[in-house]
Structure formats: structure tokens, C-alpha cells
Design a protein around this motif. Structure first.
Motif, mmCIF file in Angstrom:
data_model
loop_
_atom_site.group_PDB
_atom_site.id
_atom_site.type_symbol
_atom_site.label_atom_id
_atom_site.label_comp_id
_atom_site.label_asym_id
_atom_site.label_seq_id
_atom_site.Cartn_x
_atom_site.Cartn_y
_atom_site.Cartn_z
ATOM 1 N N TYR A 155 0.910 -1.128 0.191
ATOM 2 C CA TYR A 155 0.093 -0.123 -0.088
ATOM 3 C C TYR A 155 0.861 1.156 -0.051
ATOM 4 O O TYR A 155 0.343 2.354 -0.518
ATOM 5 C CB TYR A 155 -1.100 -0.020 1.208
ATOM 6 C CG TYR A 155 -2.056 -0.863 0.918
ATOM 7 C CD1 TYR A 155 -3.327 -0.140 0.450
ATOM 8 C CD2 TYR A 155 -2.382 -2.305 1.072
ATOM 9 C CE1 TYR A 155 -4.431 -1.121 0.174
ATOM 10 C CE2 TYR A 155 -3.468 -2.725 0.994
ATOM 11 C CZ TYR A 155 -4.550 -2.214 0.507
ATOM 12 O OH TYR A 155 -5.651 -3.178 0.225
ATOM 13 N N GLU A 158 1.492 2.141 -3.461
ATOM 14 C CA GLU A 158 0.305 2.183 -4.357
ATOM 15 C C GLU A 158 0.162 3.544 -4.821
ATOM 16 O O GLU A 158 -0.264 3.579 -5.962
ATOM 17 C CB GLU A 158 -0.869 1.765 -3.438
ATOM 18 C CG GLU A 158 -2.191 1.480 -4.137
ATOM 19 C CD GLU A 158 -1.981 0.504 -5.403
ATOM 20 O OE1 GLU A 158 -1.688 -0.589 -5.116
ATOM 21 O OE2 GLU A 158 -2.455 1.016 -6.469
ATOM 22 N N PRO A 159 0.306 4.777 -4.240
ATOM 23 C CA PRO A 159 -0.056 6.138 -4.581
ATOM 24 C C PRO A 159 0.971 6.495 -5.980
ATOM 25 O O PRO A 159 0.709 7.362 -6.676
ATOM 26 C CB PRO A 159 0.194 7.151 -3.422
ATOM 27 C CG PRO A 159 0.064 6.216 -2.055
ATOM 28 C CD PRO A 159 0.506 4.660 -2.488
ATOM 29 N N GLU A 163 -3.029 3.051 -11.629
ATOM 30 C CA GLU A 163 -3.965 2.236 -11.608
ATOM 31 C C GLU A 163 -4.277 1.953 -13.254
ATOM 32 O O GLU A 163 -4.638 2.876 -13.834
ATOM 33 C CB GLU A 163 -4.954 2.406 -10.765
ATOM 34 C CG GLU A 163 -5.589 1.422 -9.917
ATOM 35 C CD GLU A 163 -7.109 1.572 -9.697
ATOM 36 O OE1 GLU A 163 -7.654 0.610 -9.075
ATOM 37 O OE2 GLU A 163 -7.485 2.719 -9.864
ATOM 38 N N VAL A 270 -7.821 0.310 -1.900
ATOM 39 C CA VAL A 270 -7.657 1.346 -2.841
ATOM 40 C C VAL A 270 -8.641 1.605 -3.732
ATOM 41 O O VAL A 270 -8.973 2.632 -4.063
ATOM 42 C CB VAL A 270 -6.033 0.851 -3.460
ATOM 43 C CG1 VAL A 270 -5.964 1.827 -4.724
ATOM 44 C CG2 VAL A 270 -4.967 1.157 -2.357
ATOM 45 N N THR A 271 -9.320 0.384 -4.316
ATOM 46 C CA THR A 271 -10.350 0.626 -5.355
ATOM 47 C C THR A 271 -11.590 1.396 -4.486
ATOM 48 O O THR A 271 -12.155 2.149 -4.970
ATOM 49 C CB THR A 271 -10.928 -0.998 -5.788
ATOM 50 O OG1 THR A 271 -9.780 -1.723 -5.574
ATOM 51 C CG2 THR A 271 -11.621 -0.939 -6.614
ATOM 52 N N ASN A 274 -10.569 5.010 -4.588
ATOM 53 C CA ASN A 274 -10.593 5.762 -5.823
ATOM 54 C C ASN A 274 -12.115 5.843 -6.088
ATOM 55 O O ASN A 274 -12.306 6.909 -6.683
ATOM 56 C CB ASN A 274 -10.109 4.586 -6.717
ATOM 57 C CG ASN A 274 -8.665 4.554 -6.789
ATOM 58 O OD1 ASN A 274 -7.903 5.542 -5.919
ATOM 59 N ND2 ASN A 274 -8.058 3.611 -7.363
ATOM 60 N N TRP A 282 -5.566 9.068 -2.009
ATOM 61 C CA TRP A 282 -4.287 8.897 -1.497
ATOM 62 C C TRP A 282 -4.578 8.627 -0.124
ATOM 63 O O TRP A 282 -3.660 7.933 0.610
ATOM 64 C CB TRP A 282 -3.329 10.078 -1.862
ATOM 65 C CG TRP A 282 -4.002 11.368 -1.660
ATOM 66 C CD1 TRP A 282 -4.705 12.271 -2.156
ATOM 67 C CD2 TRP A 282 -3.689 11.973 -0.251
ATOM 68 N NE1 TRP A 282 -4.945 13.481 -1.297
ATOM 69 C CE2 TRP A 282 -4.263 13.319 -0.278
ATOM 70 C CE3 TRP A 282 -3.045 11.678 1.069
ATOM 71 C CZ2 TRP A 282 -4.433 14.047 0.842
ATOM 72 C CZ3 TRP A 282 -3.094 12.401 2.247
ATOM 73 C CH2 TRP A 282 -3.773 13.928 2.223
ATOM 74 N N PRO A 285 -4.479 4.357 0.779
ATOM 75 C CA PRO A 285 -3.051 3.910 1.219
ATOM 76 C C PRO A 285 -2.413 4.589 2.490
ATOM 77 O O PRO A 285 -1.842 3.692 3.090
ATOM 78 C CB PRO A 285 -2.317 4.151 -0.190
ATOM 79 C CG PRO A 285 -3.154 4.775 -1.082
ATOM 80 C CD PRO A 285 -4.466 5.123 -0.383
#
Ligand code: ARG
Length: 441
Positions: A155, A158-159, A163, A270-271, A274, A282, A285
Motif C-alpha cells: 500500500y 500504491e499512490p 492504476e 484502494v479500489t 478511488n 491517496w 493507502p
């Protein structure tokens, strides 16, 4: 004499001292065990500094870590149905609560730190206790750290990676927030279920990982103020709190994504972020990194105490039983566990282990998060079941948890044997071997 002298100056240099084990016979020992102040000034004890708030924080802070962000997908994949996976989520909470209630009983009867270690020592004697400390120090704690820190890392980066999925429009996001989309919740489709007895047990492995840590306070009983009150109370407050929180999080996930989207999502939180948070995505994460970091902290905190309790009895290296004379912490135990984890991660980073690892445990520690979770839960529930055996009295709760833990260990082997289970069993056996070679000879 010279080497003794050198050793004690090294200890003094690092401000370490051997901690006295509280005796159960003397008045001072009794005071200490009951948490009163007569022995509180003794410089070489771990101090009683954990009150109710810290107790709840240690339980909740460790329990809420990586699981609630990685397990929902796995659980859905294994059961194939929202209805069943929700039932399992709640059953995991109930099972953790029942287990922890039995541990509250154990912890007030036996007031030594070290949880399972102390209870096995009392109920079954040295060898099983040694076995637990061996497996826990070399397998359970490192695999907990591996899972939590792998999720942390996943995570944390992740940012910074893009994606693939196109982001949904802000209008849709606002609509979701304001009316709440319950489409996917209204069809708790039991029919599509892929659940077999073995599947359900491994779904429990996934769910129970998110709840693991329910026994954390039992590792530090000697540091709790007024333990007979604060230990049970922290358990009764902490675990239902986490269960409620997980129920709401699951409902929230399903409010913004479909069952298949959730099962397929690599990083479900995260999904979720978003879809719901738009430009503030952000935050998700970031929240996961904070949560996993806290859980790693709690895990390391008790790992040091377990080392301390077992080495005090001569079951692990003597130096691990020493205490920092000003901070009153088992510093060598903490440093030991931090080093083991760092060592494993450095190797993982350098991708060394694929080539040179010969031992099974190293291969397991290099597995994916999912296989690590299965490996961990399988091994941990053998010992949780064992602790219930230590408490078998004519009340129903330990029987239930013992029954369920037996099922959790046996059903996956029968349904679909995996190498991880064999490694775990083999590792427990190596402990017996070491015990035989080094302790009896
Ligand atoms: N439940 C935590 C998580 O979801 C893991 C806790 C690890 N167990 C422990 N006793 N420290 O990440």
C-alpha cells in the motif's frame, strides 16, 4: 572470572540487567503478582504501566492491521458468496471473542507474561512450552511480521504507481456517498457458493488473520496494572469494537463495488478509495500504512515479551531475558525480533532466497501474502487449541474453541493438502529434535 567480568561490563554498557522472576511464595512476590506497589520500586522488574486504555489500544491496535484490507477479497474468493463470507467474518469475531474470554480466565489464573508459553508451562510442563517458544520465535512472529510488512509495503507504493482502471466520475462518487448504493448487498447470494468444508476452514484462516492479536494482552500480564480487572475488561471492550468495525467496513466495500470486483481487486481498500474519495483517494493507502505500521508495532512489542518469558526459564538464549535498567523493557528480545524481520526483508529485497534457501521456513516466508496467511493460521490455531486444553474445566466455551481449532487444522489437510501444512508440521518436529539433543543430552 575475567570473562564474567567482561560480560557484566558489556551488560552495564548497554544498561541491561537480569530481571527477577516474581516468585509466587514470598509476600513481595504476592504483592508483585497482584499489582500492588510494594514491589513496584524494584529496579529489575518490567513495570506495571499498562492500564485499561493502553490495554484496549494494544489489542485493537494490533488486531486492526493488514487483514481488513487484504482478507475481504480472499474470503469472497474462497466462499463464492457474499452471504457466507459475511457470516464467516462475524463468526471469526465471535470465535476470537470466545477464545479471548478463555484467555482472560487463563490470564487471571496464571499471572505470568508470555500467554501460551506460561499456560503450557503450568499445565503441561517444560517440553510443550519450549516447543511453543521455539515455533513462535522462529515461525509465528516472523511470519506475522512478514505478512503485515508486505501489506504495508504494497500500500505504501500504491499512490506512486498508476492504476489501470479508469477513475469513475465525481458525480457518481458523490451519489454513492449521499444515497449509499446497496445493490450488491441486497443479493446475499448463497446459491453461487463454492463452499466445501475445507474451503470454509481456509476462508476462516483468511478472516481469522484479520482478527489475530486478540490474545496480545496475555503476553504482557506482568506489565498490566490491576490485571484481574483490566485484562478481562480490555478484552470485552476491544474485540467487539473490532468486530463491529469490520462488519461496517465489509458493508462499505460492497456498497461501492460488485462481488466479482471485490474478489478480483488486488488492493480492495484502494479500489474503495478511488471510487469514493476522488482527489483524496491517496488517504486510503496512507490509512493502510498507518494501520499496518501500528499492528507491526504491537506484534513486535509482544514478541519481545514472549522471548523474555521463555528465556527467563532457560528455554531460549539467556541474554534475551535481560531488561533495560532505565526503560524497563526487554530490549534484547525486541532487538532480536526486529533483526530477524529486517534480515528476512533484506534477503527478500535482494531476491537472494530463491537461490540459496534450503530450509522450508525460508521458502514459506518468501511466499505470497495469501499462502503466508494460511501457513500462519494453521500453525497458530494448533497452539490456540492447546491453550484451551490447559483450561478444560466443565464450562462450554473452551470446548467450542477447541472443537473449532481442531476442525481448522484438520479440514484443510483432508480437503486439499498443501506443502505449507507439511512445512509447519515439520518445523514443529525440528523443535522436538532440538529439545532432545540440547536439553536431555
Ligand atoms: N490482525 C492483524 C492484521 O490484520 C495481524 C496481527 C498479527 N498477530 C499478532 N498477534 N500480532 O494485520
Amino acid at each position: 572470572v575475567w570473562s564474567q567480568y567482561k560480560f557484566s561490563s558489556v551488560l552495564a554498557f548497554f544498561s541491561l540487567s537480569r530481571a527477577k522472576k516474581p516468585t509466587k511464595i514470598t509476600e513481595q512476590g504476592k504483592d508483585y503478582l497482584e499489582g500492588s506497589s510494594a514491589a513496584a520500586d524494584d529496579p529489575v522488574h518490567l513495570k506495571r504501566r499498562v492500564g485499561l486504555f493502553s490495554g484496549v489500544a494494544l489489542i485493537v491496535g494490533t488486531m486492526i492491521g493488514s487483514g481488513i484490507f487484504v482478507s475481504p477479497s480472499g474470503l469472497l474468493e474462497r466462499t463464492g458468496s457474499v452471504g457466507i463470507s459475511f457470516i464467516i467474518w462475524m463468526a471469526c469475531g465471535l470465535l476470537s471473542l470466545l477464545g479471548a474470554l478463555a484467555y482472560a480466565e487463563l490470564g487471571t489464573m496464571n499471572t505470568s507474561s508470555g500467554a501460551e508459553y506460561a499456560y503450557f508451562m503450568d499445565a503441561f510442563g517444560g517440553p510443550p512450552a519450549f516447543l511453543f517458544s521455539w515455533v513462535s520465535t522462529l515461525v509465528l512472529k516472523p511470519s506475522q511480521m512478514a505478512i503485515i510488512c508486505l501489506s504495508f509495503a504494497k500500500y505504501a507504493v500504491e499512490p506512486f504507481v498508476s492504476e489501470c482502471e479508469p477513475p469513475h466520475s465525481l458525480v457518481k462518487l458523490v451519489a454513492v456517498i449521499s444515497i449509499g448504493n446497496t445493490r450488491h448487498l441486497q443479493e446475499p447470494n448463497f446459491a453461487s457458493s463454492t463452499a466445501t468444508l475445507g474451503n470454509i476452514a481456509t476462508a476462516f484462516y483468511t478472516g481469522l488473520w484479520a482478527y489475530d492479536g486478540w490474545n496480545n494482552l496475555n503476553y504482557v500480564t506482568e506489565e498490566i496494572k490491576n490485571p484481574s480487572k483490566n485484562l478481562p475488561l480490555s478484552i470485552v471492550i476491544g474485540i467487539p469494537l473490532v468486530t463491529l468495525c469490520y462488519a461496517l467496513v465489509n458493508v462499505s466495500y460492497l456498497a461501492v463495488m460488485s462481488v466479482s470486483e471485490m474478489a478480483d481487486s488486488e488492493a480492495v481498500a484502494v479500489t474503495f478509495g478511488n471510487r469514493l474519495l476522488g482527489p483524496l483517494a491517496w488517504l486510503m493507502p496512507l490509512a493502510v500504512t498507518i494501520s499496518t505500521f501500528g499492528s507491526a508495532n504491537g506484534t513486535l512489542f509482544v514478541a519481545g515479551r514472549l522471548c523474555f518469558a521463555a528465556s527467563r526459564e532457560g528455554h531460549l538464549l539467556d541474554i534475551l531475558s535481560y531488561v533495560h535498567v532505565r526503560r524497563f523493557t526487554p530490549a534484547p528480545g525486541l532487538i532480536f525480533h526486529a533483526s530477524v524481520s529486517s534480515y528476512l526483508f533484506t534477503h527478500k529485497l535482494l531476491e537472494n532466497l530463491n537461490d540459496d534457501s534450503l530450509i522450508a521456513v525460508a521458502m514459506v516466508l518468501y511466499g505470497t501474502i495469501d499462502s503466508l496467511i494460511d501457513f500462519f493460521s494453521f500453525t497458530a490455531w494448533i497452539f490456540y487449541g492447546g491453550a484451551m486444553l490447559a483450561l478444560i474445566v466443565p464450562i462450554i466455551i473452551p470446548y467450542i474453541v477447541l472443537f473449532v481449532s481442531t476442525y481448522l487444522v484438520v479440514a484443510p489437510i483432508v480437503d486439499k493438502p498443501q506443502w505449507e501444512y507439511l512445512y509447519a508440521a515439520a518445523f514443529i518436529c525440528t523443535g522436538m529434535l532440538v529439545k532432545l539433543l540440547f536439553f536431555y543430552k
